[in-house]
Design a protein around this motif. Sequence first.
Motif, PDB file in Angstrom:
ATOM      1  N   ALA A  50      26.019 -22.924  41.409  1.00 17.65           N
ATOM      2  CA  ALA A  50      25.255 -23.031  40.165  1.00 17.65           C
ATOM      3  C   ALA A  50      26.194 -23.094  38.971  1.00 17.65           C
ATOM      4  O   ALA A  50      27.176 -22.358  38.893  1.00 17.65           O
ATOM      5  CB  ALA A  50      24.307 -21.848  40.024  1.00 17.65           C
ATOM      6  N   ARG A  53      22.286 -21.863  35.467  1.00 19.31           N
ATOM      7  CA  ARG A  53      21.121 -20.992  35.557  1.00 19.31           C
ATOM      8  C   ARG A  53      20.570 -20.941  36.976  1.00 19.31           C
ATOM      9  O   ARG A  53      20.483 -21.962  37.666  1.00 19.31           O
ATOM     10  CB  ARG A  53      20.040 -21.485  34.610  1.00 19.31           C
ATOM     11  CG  ARG A  53      18.954 -20.482  34.312  1.00 19.31           C
ATOM     12  CD  ARG A  53      18.133 -20.944  33.121  1.00 19.31           C
ATOM     13  NE  ARG A  53      18.974 -21.155  31.940  1.00 19.31           N
ATOM     14  CZ  ARG A  53      18.520 -21.517  30.741  1.00 19.31           C
ATOM     15  NH1 ARG A  53      17.226 -21.707  30.573  1.00 19.31           N
ATOM     16  NH2 ARG A  53      19.341 -21.683  29.728  1.00 19.31           N
ATOM     17  N   VAL A  54      20.177 -19.737  37.396  1.00 15.63           N
ATOM     18  CA  VAL A  54      19.559 -19.490  38.698  1.00 15.63           C
ATOM     19  C   VAL A  54      18.230 -18.793  38.459  1.00 15.63           C
ATOM     20  O   VAL A  54      18.144 -17.870  37.636  1.00 15.63           O
ATOM     21  CB  VAL A  54      20.464 -18.607  39.594  1.00 15.63           C
ATOM     22  CG1 VAL A  54      19.748 -18.228  40.889  1.00 15.63           C
ATOM     23  CG2 VAL A  54      21.771 -19.329  39.901  1.00 15.63           C
ATOM     24  N   GLY A  55      17.177 -19.217  39.165  1.00 18.09           N
ATOM     25  CA  GLY A  55      15.874 -18.601  39.039  1.00 18.09           C
ATOM     26  C   GLY A  55      15.354 -18.095  40.365  1.00 18.09           C
ATOM     27  O   GLY A  55      15.756 -18.573  41.429  1.00 18.09           O
ATOM     28  N   LEU A  78      20.841 -15.533  35.312  1.00 14.87           N
ATOM     29  CA  LEU A  78      19.845 -15.401  36.369  1.00 14.87           C
ATOM     30  C   LEU A  78      18.545 -14.855  35.784  1.00 14.87           C
ATOM     31  O   LEU A  78      18.567 -13.907  34.986  1.00 14.87           O
ATOM     32  CB  LEU A  78      20.335 -14.465  37.481  1.00 14.87           C
ATOM     33  CG  LEU A  78      21.628 -14.870  38.195  1.00 14.87           C
ATOM     34  CD1 LEU A  78      22.820 -14.128  37.578  1.00 14.87           C
ATOM     35  CD2 LEU A  78      21.559 -14.592  39.681  1.00 14.87           C
ATOM     36  N   HIS A 114      12.048 -20.745  31.427  1.00 14.30           N
ATOM     37  CA  HIS A 114      13.496 -20.527  31.326  1.00 14.30           C
ATOM     38  C   HIS A 114      14.312 -21.568  32.085  1.00 14.30           C
ATOM     39  O   HIS A 114      15.529 -21.443  32.169  1.00 14.30           O
ATOM     40  CB  HIS A 114      13.837 -19.125  31.829  1.00 14.30           C
ATOM     41  CG  HIS A 114      13.110 -18.047  31.094  1.00 14.30           C
ATOM     42  ND1 HIS A 114      13.564 -17.508  29.913  1.00 14.30           N
ATOM     43  CD2 HIS A 114      11.924 -17.427  31.351  1.00 14.30           C
ATOM     44  CE1 HIS A 114      12.713 -16.597  29.479  1.00 14.30           C
ATOM     45  NE2 HIS A 114      11.706 -16.524  30.340  1.00 14.30           N
ATOM     46  N   GLY A 115      13.660 -22.583  32.646  1.00 11.69           N
ATOM     47  CA  GLY A 115      14.370 -23.618  33.381  1.00 11.69           C
ATOM     48  C   GLY A 115      14.892 -24.707  32.455  1.00 11.69           C
ATOM     49  O   GLY A 115      14.798 -24.596  31.226  1.00 11.69           O
ATOM     50  N   TYR A 117      16.677 -25.205  36.421  1.00 17.63           N
ATOM     51  CA  TYR A 117      17.619 -24.381  37.178  1.00 17.63           C
ATOM     52  C   TYR A 117      18.518 -25.229  38.072  1.00 17.63           C
ATOM     53  O   TYR A 117      18.106 -26.252  38.607  1.00 17.63           O
ATOM     54  CB  TYR A 117      16.848 -23.381  38.044  1.00 17.63           C
ATOM     55  CG  TYR A 117      15.980 -22.456  37.252  1.00 17.63           C
ATOM     56  CD1 TYR A 117      16.497 -21.278  36.708  1.00 17.63           C
ATOM     57  CD2 TYR A 117      14.641 -22.752  37.002  1.00 17.63           C
ATOM     58  CE1 TYR A 117      15.706 -20.430  35.952  1.00 17.63           C
ATOM     59  CE2 TYR A 117      13.845 -21.913  36.245  1.00 17.63           C
ATOM     60  CZ  TYR A 117      14.380 -20.749  35.721  1.00 17.63           C
ATOM     61  OH  TYR A 117      13.591 -19.916  34.967  1.00 17.63           O
ATOM     62  N   ASP A 118      19.734 -24.742  38.245  1.00 19.34           N
ATOM     63  CA  ASP A 118      20.626 -25.331  39.247  1.00 19.34           C
ATOM     64  C   ASP A 118      20.231 -24.875  40.646  1.00 19.34           C
ATOM     65  O   ASP A 118      20.461 -25.577  41.621  1.00 19.34           O
ATOM     66  CB  ASP A 118      22.078 -24.917  38.979  1.00 19.34           C
ATOM     67  CG  ASP A 118      22.540 -25.313  37.597  1.00 19.34           C
ATOM     68  OD1 ASP A 118      22.421 -26.506  37.240  1.00 19.34           O
ATOM     69  OD2 ASP A 118      23.005 -24.423  36.851  1.00 19.34           O
ATOM     70  N   LEU A 120      16.852 -22.580  42.449  1.00 15.59           N
ATOM     71  CA  LEU A 120      15.590 -21.860  42.288  1.00 15.59           C
ATOM     72  C   LEU A 120      15.131 -21.371  43.650  1.00 15.59           C
ATOM     73  O   LEU A 120      14.957 -22.161  44.582  1.00 15.59           O
ATOM     74  CB  LEU A 120      14.523 -22.769  41.675  1.00 15.59           C
ATOM     75  CG  LEU A 120      13.125 -22.172  41.508  1.00 15.59           C
ATOM     76  CD1 LEU A 120      13.165 -20.954  40.584  1.00 15.59           C
ATOM     77  CD2 LEU A 120      12.157 -23.215  40.971  1.00 15.59           C
ATOM     78  N   GLY A 146      19.939 -30.189  41.505  1.00 20.30           N
ATOM     79  CA  GLY A 146      19.664 -28.775  41.699  1.00 20.30           C
ATOM     80  C   GLY A 146      18.973 -28.514  43.026  1.00 20.30           C
ATOM     81  O   GLY A 146      18.365 -29.415  43.620  1.00 20.30           O
TER      82      GLY A 146
END
Length: 213
Positions: A50, A53-55, A78, A114-115, A117-118, A120, A146
């Motif tokens: 990533a 960002r990670v979700g 995160l 909040h996305g 994401y790299d 999810l 992603g």
Amino acid sequence: MAMSGTDAYDREPHLPPLVERALAAARAHGFPYSCRPEQGRLLHALAGGARDRVGETGTGCGVGLAWLASGVREGVRLVSVERDPERARVAAEVFADRPDVRILHDDWTRIEEHGPYDLLVLDGGGTGKTPDDTPADPARLLTPGGRIVVDDFTPAAEWPPRHDGRPDRSRLFWLEHPGLDTVELPLAEDLATLVGTRRWAVSGRSAVAAGPR
């Protein structure tokens, strides 16, 4: 989220310190459904790729999130969403010294704010496994290239895969999604995970999401 998830760590003596902390919180809280170690090691490896960002949906007491947070590079943020207020509180205490980790108490759809994401991880909503759970939209929630992770499947023994005697609609949705290149990874005799990568384009146009069939 696996039934034997928390107990499975009885056979895992060497864990990242943050995972040990989250696991202790899960045990103290009496939460049995933690991310299994096989899945955790996969998340740890994927998190390393990533960039920003990670979700995650379904924080639980934070064991899976701890694997992710232990694997990311410096500067990656995160975000995890948990709808149970007590579990959200417990997890927030686990990550109190990690300003790069944010835990939200809300419905899983809050992750959309909040996305993209790299990476999810869908464990507490957005999987499409139940009739009232709308699948997450990779075109909106993932950066191009992603990855999306949907866990807690039994390894498929036939094609098309079946669940309770019927075609497994959720698994087929992700495996056949036109905007993803998805593979099923068997992690144990009783555990498989789907990992999909968002395509940069489909037939010369931007990747789009499709609904369940």
